[in-house]
Design a protein around this motif. Structure first.
Motif, short mmCIF file in Angstrom:
data_model
loop_
_atom_site.label_atom_id
_atom_site.label_comp_id
_atom_site.label_asym_id
_atom_site.label_seq_id
_atom_site.Cartn_x
_atom_site.Cartn_y
_atom_site.Cartn_z
N ILE A 86 -8.28 -2.09 4.86
CA ILE A 86 -8.30 -1.03 3.83
C ILE A 86 -6.96 -0.32 3.78
CG2 ILE A 86 -9.31 1.21 3.25
CD1 ILE A 86 -11.97 0.13 4.33
N GLY A 87 -6.40 -0.03 4.95
CA GLY A 87 -5.11 0.64 4.99
C GLY A 87 -4.00 -0.18 4.36
N MET A 88 -3.98 -1.49 4.63
CA MET A 88 -2.94 -2.34 4.06
C MET A 88 -3.08 -2.44 2.55
SD MET A 88 -2.63 -5.34 6.96
CE MET A 88 -1.20 -6.08 6.20
N ALA A 133 -1.19 0.52 9.53
CA ALA A 133 -2.24 -0.45 9.22
C ALA A 133 -1.81 -1.85 9.63
CB ALA A 133 -2.56 -0.40 7.73
N ALA A 134 -0.57 -2.21 9.34
CA ALA A 134 -0.07 -3.54 9.72
C ALA A 134 -0.03 -3.68 11.24
CB ALA A 134 1.31 -3.77 9.13
N ALA A 135 0.35 -2.61 11.94
CA ALA A 135 0.40 -2.65 13.40
C ALA A 135 -1.00 -2.82 13.98
CB ALA A 135 1.04 -1.38 13.93
N LEU A 136 -1.98 -2.11 13.43
CA LEU A 136 -3.36 -2.24 13.91
C LEU A 136 -3.87 -3.65 13.66
CD1 LEU A 136 -6.02 -1.11 15.02
CD2 LEU A 136 -6.51 -0.22 12.72
N PHE A 137 -3.55 -4.21 12.51
CA PHE A 137 -3.99 -5.57 12.20
C PHE A 137 -3.39 -6.57 13.17
CE2 PHE A 137 -5.22 -9.07 9.44
CZ PHE A 137 -6.38 -8.59 8.87
N LEU A 196 4.62 -7.14 -0.38
CA LEU A 196 5.28 -7.76 0.78
C LEU A 196 4.29 -8.70 1.45
CD1 LEU A 196 7.04 -4.58 2.22
CD2 LEU A 196 8.09 -6.42 0.88
N GLY A 197 4.56 -9.99 1.39
CA GLY A 197 3.66 -10.97 1.99
C GLY A 197 3.77 -10.98 3.50
N ILE A 198 2.62 -11.05 4.16
CA ILE A 198 2.61 -11.00 5.63
C ILE A 198 2.16 -12.31 6.26
CG2 ILE A 198 0.23 -10.19 5.90
CD1 ILE A 198 1.24 -8.27 8.07
#
Length: 355
Positions: A55-57, A84-88, A143-145
Motif C-alpha cells: 500500500i505504501g509503495m 515502504a520499499a525498505a519494508l518490502f 520507478l520499476g523495482i
C-alpha cells in the motif's frame, strides 16, 4: 515474490506421521482453523506487514507527494517515502528464510536445490521487470523495482546457509559499506541513459546497466542487501515467541531513533548542514533542503562525506538505511504483537493457508 510463511510449533499426538496434530497455543496471529493434510498455517502478521508495504509503495507513486498550496510533504509521503520499499525488501529476506528452512536452514542437497530455485526465480523476476520497463513511456511514469529484486535474489543465493550472527554482521556491514561504495565509485561509473534499467540499456551499455542495478540506481542491490540479510536473520528466529517479538520492536525503534538522532545532531545542529552548502556550491539552500526532504534526483551529491549523514528518502546513506531498517523492524514486530491470540478468518479465506 510471496512465499509461505513459517509454520508455528506443533504438538503431535499418536505415533508416526498419521497422528493428530494440534497447533501450539499463543502463536503470533496464526490462523488456527482446521487444515487439510500437508497445509501449513501462515504468520498473518507477516502478510499484514507485506500488505502495508505494498500500500505504501502504491501511495507514493500515485498520490500527491506535496500539498499544492504549501508544498509541504503529504502524510503518505512522510510515512511511506523510502520506508515502504525498505519494508518490502526486509520482508523479501524474511520470505527467503521461510522458503529455505526457517529456523532450521536447509543443508546439503536440499540447500543446493533451494539455491537453484532462487536463481531461476531471480532471473524470471528480472526478465519480467525488464519487459515492463521496456514498455514504459518516456519519461517513465514510475520507478520499476522488479529488475532490482532479481539482483537482490541473485546476490542472496550464497546467504541462505549463513548463521544468524553472520547475517547480523552482514546487515550491519552492508548498511555502511554499501553507501561508501556508492559514494566512492559512483562518480567514476558509467551513467545509465534511462531512470529504469531496460533491455535496451542491457544490450547497449552493459557496464552502465550493472552499475545502475548494483550501486547507482534508485534501489541499488548492494546497499539493499542489508535489508535482505536482516530479513533472513528474522526468519531464523522463533517469531512466535513474545520475547522475540518485543525485542524486534525495541531493536527497531532504537535503531530508527538512533539513526535519526545522529542525523539531527550532526547535520542539523552541529554544522553538517553548513558543510553541505560549503562543499556543494552549485546547489542553493532550497535545493539542498529538497534533497533532505524528497531525496536525490537522481543521484546524491558526492562532493563531501557529510552527504552520507543525510536522511532523505532513497538517499541510500548509512543513516537512511539504518533508519528505514529500524522502522521496518518496529512495524513487523508491532504486527506480530497485535496479531497474537487472534483468529484470522475461516479456513477458506485467501490468507488462511499456505499456498
Amino acid at each position: 515474490m510471496t512465499t509461505p510463511s513459517e509454520a508455528p510449533p506443533t504438538l503431535t499426538t499418536g505415533a508416526g506421521t498419521t497422528g493428530a496434530t494440534a497447533t501450539a497455543a499463543g502463536t503470533a496471529g496464526v490462523d488456527r482453523a482446521p487444515r487439510g493434510p500437508g497445509r501449513r498455517p501462515r504468520l498473518v502478521a507477516v502478510d499484514a506487514a507485506r500488505g502495508l508495504a505494498l500500500i505504501g509503495m502504491i501511495a507514493v507513486h500515485i498520490l500527491p507527494a506535496h500539498d499544492p498550496e504549501t508544498f509541504a510533504p503529504t502524510v503518505q509521503w512522510t510515512l511511506f517515502g523510502g520506508r515502504a520499499a525498505a519494508l518490502f525488501a526486509l520482508l523479501a529476506g524474511l520470505s527467503l528464510a521461510f522458503s529455505s528452512g526457517g529456523r532450521t536452514p536447509h543443508r546439503g542437497r536440499e540447500l543446493t536445490a533451494t539455491r537453484a530455485g532462487l536463481v531461476v526465480r531471480a532471473l524470471l523476476i528480472a526478465a519480467v521487470g525488464l519487459g515492463i520497463n521496456e514498455l514504459m513511456p518516456t519519461p517513465a511514469p514510475a520507478l520499476g523495482i522488479l529488475v532490482y529484486y532479481g539482483a537482490f535474489f541473485l546476490l542472496a543465493v550464497p546467504l541462505l546457509g549463513l548463521r544468524r550472527r553472520t547475517l547480523a554482521a552482514g546487515a550491519a556491514v552492508l548498511a555502511v559499506a554499501g553507501p561508501l561504495l556508492v559514494h566512492t565509485l559512483g562518480p567514476a561509473l558509467p551513467q545509465p541513459a534511462a531512470v529504469n534499467p531496460t533491455l535496451g540499456s542491457l544490450a547497449a551499455e552493459p557496464g552502465a546497466f550493472l552499475a545502475q542495478v548494483l550501486l547507482t540506481g534508485t534501489y541499488p542491490a548492494v546497499p539493499y542487501l542489508s535489508y535482505l540479510c536482516a530479513g533472513l536473520l528474522l526468519g531464523r528466529l522463533d517469531l512466535h515467541a513474545v520475547q522475540v517479538q518485543v525485542r524486534i520492536v525495541l531493536v527497531g525503534a532504537l535503531l530508527a531513533l538512533g539513526a535519526w538522532f545522529a542525523y539531527w545532531l550532526l547535520v542539523l545542529q552541529s554544522g553538517g548542514y553548513d558543510q553541505l552548502m560549503r562543499h556543494t556550491p552549485w546547489l542553493s539552500e532550497d535545493q539542498i533542503d529538497e534533497i533532505l526532504v524528497w531525496g536525490p534526483s537522481p543521484d546524491l551529491p558526492t562532493s563531501t562525506w557529510w552527504w552520507l549523514l543525510t536522511a532523505g528518502p532513497h538517499s541510500n546513506t548509512p543513516v537512511t538505511l539504518l533508519m528505514d531498517l529500524g522502522t521496518g523492524l518496529a512495524v513487523l514486530g508491532a504486527f506480530l504483537l497485535l496479531a497474537r491470540r487472534t483468529r484470522c478468518g475461516p479456513p477458506w479465506a485467501p490468507w488462511a493457508g499456505a499456498p
